[in-house]
Design an enzyme around this catalytic site. Structure first.
Site, PDB file in Angstrom:
ATOM      1  N   PHE A 112       0.816  -1.225   0.000  1.00 58.17           N
ATOM      2  CA  PHE A 112       0.000   0.000   0.000  1.00 58.17           C
ATOM      3  C   PHE A 112       0.846   1.270   0.000  1.00 58.17           C
ATOM      4  CE2 PHE A 112       0.989  -0.059   4.464  1.00 58.17           C
ATOM      5  CZ  PHE A 112       0.768   1.227   4.949  1.00 58.17           C
ATOM      6  N   LYS A 113       2.108   1.158   0.437  1.00 59.98           N
ATOM      7  CA  LYS A 113       2.970   2.348   0.494  1.00 59.98           C
ATOM      8  C   LYS A 113       3.152   2.957  -0.898  1.00 59.98           C
ATOM      9  CE  LYS A 113       3.965   1.266   4.862  1.00 59.98           C
ATOM     10  NZ  LYS A 113       5.116   0.885   5.611  1.00 59.98           N
TER      11      LYS A 113
END
Length: 484
Positions: A112-113
């Site tokens: 998700f980063k």
């Protein structure tokens, strides 16, 4: 839109100032001075938007057209998401037994980063090119931040990046995603310590304000406001995908389950909630349970040591974004926040004031999940859906299964999935399942690597400072060559 420090002792800045700062000069974190309140009409209008469309609307509210004109901002965000594997960028999988999994991992590094860092890198490039400036980005990682940060800035002519990774504490794939990037502007260190220990030299370097200024240093960890801003879109997208109907008044609520380590995604959810998004937040952690204890008992204190778990990216004892949440829930009270955080820094232990604890437990529910529950959840989800969860996503889904056994859900529930199972074959095997590894991840095994060790007994702060000084010397050399 102006930004102020949670500790109230730093000057106000605009979005550009907050973007380039990371921590505020007084040790606090930047937060918007005022939060826009979203009307039901606005929520109706946003409900049909794609994930990138929501990011554009949120960034417009918090950046301002005088800094980045709207058409330029839209172009930067489109560019940021151009390499995502899924056409929706973020995808909701609707599975059996009311399980909704929001897949935040379709970026280049399968975590998700990528979502917030690729946008943040675009914003940085925009301002740097305008000012013909160079920055050195310093990042500590427990696994996923480092690779996503490297991916977002590798090859950029006006940015160098230094990443400290905890040797032996992240998965082999996570490590290879960092050490196989051999670009000139990427500098990776393997630290003989855990992710909290490697934060210490970074904090020491950033505490030297003159050094930070001289070398144009900045951080891309989730203390950076820009990352929290983009992560707010997860909550809006989850809500619009899962809400039963927006035709009622008041609007229906949706429960969003947030697996977290440093609490960036949780802070983003609390801000969205304060802006008027009708979500109920559940924070799910592994055995490193400081956030769970804080929500349940008001006990914001370190344990004896960081425990290694299958959800390794969440093996964190100091969830620094809780400072943003304390500030938000105390009614933007910087005196209360400063006193709390200074006591925590001195003694590693704080009991929240009664009123603040009551606000926190009213805004957020929490759960702590064991490794055994993680593997059981991964196995059950595969058995019921033929769907592989990563161990961090399983922390969230474990809460869902636990609640299902007690009572049918009164609200639609959405579990955030921060990473792909492909990054965690060890955990998949521990759950008795067969890993599915994409070709580009398999290809990492045959690539060359570069990583400088930081051994126990070395002066890590000095090593970091020396690297930063070397980068600045090289930059001066490039600049002089360009003049000739």
């Amino acid at each position: 839109m102006r930004y102020i420090s949670t500790r109230g002792m730093a000057p106000r800045v605009d979005f550009e100032g907050a973007l380039f700062s990371g921590y505020a000069p007084d040790g606090g974190l930047f937060m918007p001075e005022e939060l826009p309140q979203l009307s039901i009409e606005t929520l109706h209008q946003w409900s049909t938007l794609s994930y990138p469309g929501l990011v554009k609307e949120l960034c417009t509210l918090f950046i301002g057209p005088e800094l980045i004109p709207r058409d330029v901002l839209n172009g930067l965000i489109d560019q940021a998401f151009s390499r995502f594997r899924h056409r929706e960028v973020v995808h909701l999988s609707r599975l059996r037994n009311g399980l909704n999994v929001l897949e935040l991992w379709h970026g280049v590094t399968y975590a998700f980063k990528d979502l917030s860092l690729c946008c943040t890198a675009q914003f940085l490039q925009y301002f740097l090119e305008k000012k013909e400036k160079h920055v050195t980005v310093v990042v500590g990682t427990s696994g996923d931040t480092g690779s996503a940060a490297i991916e977002s800035v590798q090859g950029a002519k006006n940015m160098d990046i230094i990443v400290l990774l905890p040797k032996g504490h992240c998965t082999k794939i996570q490590e290879l995603q960092m050490t196989t990037v051999l670009r000139e502007n990427v500098h990776v260190f393997g630290v003989e310590g855990n992710s909290d220990e490697l934060d210490e030299p970074i904090k020491a370097v950033f505490a030297d304000v003159a050094f930070v200024k001289k070398h144009n240093l900045m951080s891309l960890n989730s203390m950076n406001w820009s990352r929290v801003l983009v992560q707010m879109a997860h909550h809006f997208f989850a809500y619009f995908q899962c809400a039963s109907s927006l035709d009622t008044d008041p609007l229906p609520r949706v429960e969003v389950v947030v697996p977290t380590g440093a609490a960036g995604n949780l802070a983003a959810g609390c801000i969205a909630q304060k802006m008027g998004l009708p979500i109920r937040l559940v924070v799910a952690v592994n055995r490193n349970d400081i956030i769970h204890r804080t929500v349940q008992q008001g006990d914001f204190s370190l344990s004896e040591a960081v425990e290694q778990t299958l959800a390794s990216a969440m093996d964190i004892q100091v969830p620094y974004n809780m400072e943003r949440i304390f500030w938000l829930l105390s009614g933007s009270n910087s005196q209360v926040t400063r006193a709390l955080m200074e006591q925590f820094e001195r003694t590693q232990s704080v009991s929240l004031p009664k009123e603040l604890h009551s606000k926190l437990s009213g805004a957020v529910t929490s759960e702590s999940v064991s490794d055994e529950a993680i593997t059981q959840t991964m196995a059950r989800c595969w058995e019921e859906n033929k769907y592989l969860l990563c161990p961090h996503s399983a922390v969230a889904v474990s809460y869902h299964y636990q609640q299902m056994e007690q009572q049918p859900p009164s609200l639609p529930r959405c579990c955030l999935a921060p990473a792909s199972a492909a990054k965690f074959p060890e955990a998949v095997l521990a759950a008795g399942l067969t890993p599915e590894t994409p070709a580009e991840i398999l290809a990492l095994e045959s690539k060359g690597t570069r990583c400088t060790p930081m051994r126990k007994g070395d002066d890590w702060t000095l090593m970091l400072r020396n690297t930063i000084e070397d980068i600045s010397c090289q930059q001066r050399g490039h600049f002089l060559n360009a003049l000739e």
